[in-house]
Design a protein around this motif. Structure first.
Motif, mmCIF file in Angstrom:
data_model
loop_
_atom_site.group_PDB
_atom_site.id
_atom_site.type_symbol
_atom_site.label_atom_id
_atom_site.label_comp_id
_atom_site.label_asym_id
_atom_site.label_seq_id
_atom_site.Cartn_x
_atom_site.Cartn_y
_atom_site.Cartn_z
ATOM 1 N N LEU A 70 0.828 -1.210 0.000
ATOM 2 C CA LEU A 70 0.000 0.000 0.000
ATOM 3 C C LEU A 70 0.864 1.262 0.000
ATOM 4 C CD1 LEU A 70 -2.822 -0.988 2.490
ATOM 5 C CD2 LEU A 70 -3.011 -0.720 0.025
ATOM 6 N N ALA A 71 1.956 1.239 0.741
ATOM 7 C CA ALA A 71 2.844 2.404 0.766
ATOM 8 C C ALA A 71 3.481 2.628 -0.601
ATOM 9 C CB ALA A 71 3.929 2.220 1.828
ATOM 10 N N MET A 72 3.836 1.562 -1.307
ATOM 11 C CA MET A 72 4.407 1.704 -2.644
ATOM 12 C C MET A 72 3.381 2.292 -3.611
ATOM 13 S SD MET A 72 6.726 -1.706 -3.166
ATOM 14 C CE MET A 72 6.836 -1.415 -4.907
ATOM 15 N N HIS A 73 2.134 1.877 -3.491
ATOM 16 C CA HIS A 73 1.109 2.428 -4.381
ATOM 17 C C HIS A 73 0.858 3.898 -4.078
ATOM 18 C CE1 HIS A 73 0.423 -1.144 -6.514
ATOM 19 N NE2 HIS A 73 -0.272 -1.787 -5.588
ATOM 20 N N ARG A 74 0.850 4.271 -2.802
ATOM 21 C CA ARG A 74 0.673 5.679 -2.459
ATOM 22 C C ARG A 74 1.774 6.526 -3.077
ATOM 23 N NH1 ARG A 74 0.570 5.172 3.275
ATOM 24 N NH2 ARG A 74 -1.032 3.623 3.277
#
Length: 153
Positions: A24-28
């Motif tokens: 999720l952090a990579m997508h953000r």
């Protein structure tokens, strides 16, 4: 959230939760990179397109009146379109984000739709020409986020 809760009963579930958070952090980060690349590229190539169009009009249309505005306007519009796409692609590619090319393809269609649609919509509202650039900037951010969402979903 239900996806993470369903994994709590399996062995090694803590590792899975940490992987989901990292994902999720990579997508953000990729959403932010797409928006920044789109705005930055559009700004830079818009300025370049306007300047090239102005130089063209001065050199090849020395006696032009109102029609002398056509080359800088077209140069700016093409600069916004190509700059948003190339800026988004380049920044996603430099930061090693997945599917940068697909995001740029989706973004090219969305930006073109906005560049054609907004002048038509603004023509129905008198005195709204000053809103074109802020609305275009907002549309570039929204289009970059939508394009990234379509690719990552």
């Amino acid at each position: 959230m239900p996806k993470i809760l369903a994994r709590l009963d399996r062995p090694g579930s803590i590792q899975l939760i940490e992987n989901d958070r990292l994902h999720l952090a990579m997508h953000r980060t990729s959403y932010i990179l797409a928006a920044i690349g789109s705005l930055g590229g559009a700004f830079l190539l818009c300025l370049l397109g306007i300047e090239l169009g102005r130089q063209y009009a001065m050199r090849f249309m020395p006696n032009a009146e109102l029609e002398g505005l056509v080359p800088p306007t077209l140069g700016g519009a093409i600069g916004i379109w190509l700059g948003a796409v190339l800026g988004c692609w380049l920044l996603l590619r430099l930061c090693a984000q997945s599917q940068a090319g697909r995001t740029a393809w989706f973004l090219s269609g969305l930006v073109l739709l906005g560049l054609v649609g907004f002048p038509v919509l603004l023509s129905f509202a008198p005195g709204s020409a000053a809103l074109f650039m802020p609305i275009t900037g907002l549309w570039l951010v929204v289009a970059a986020l939508l394009a990234r969402r379509m690719v990552l979903s």
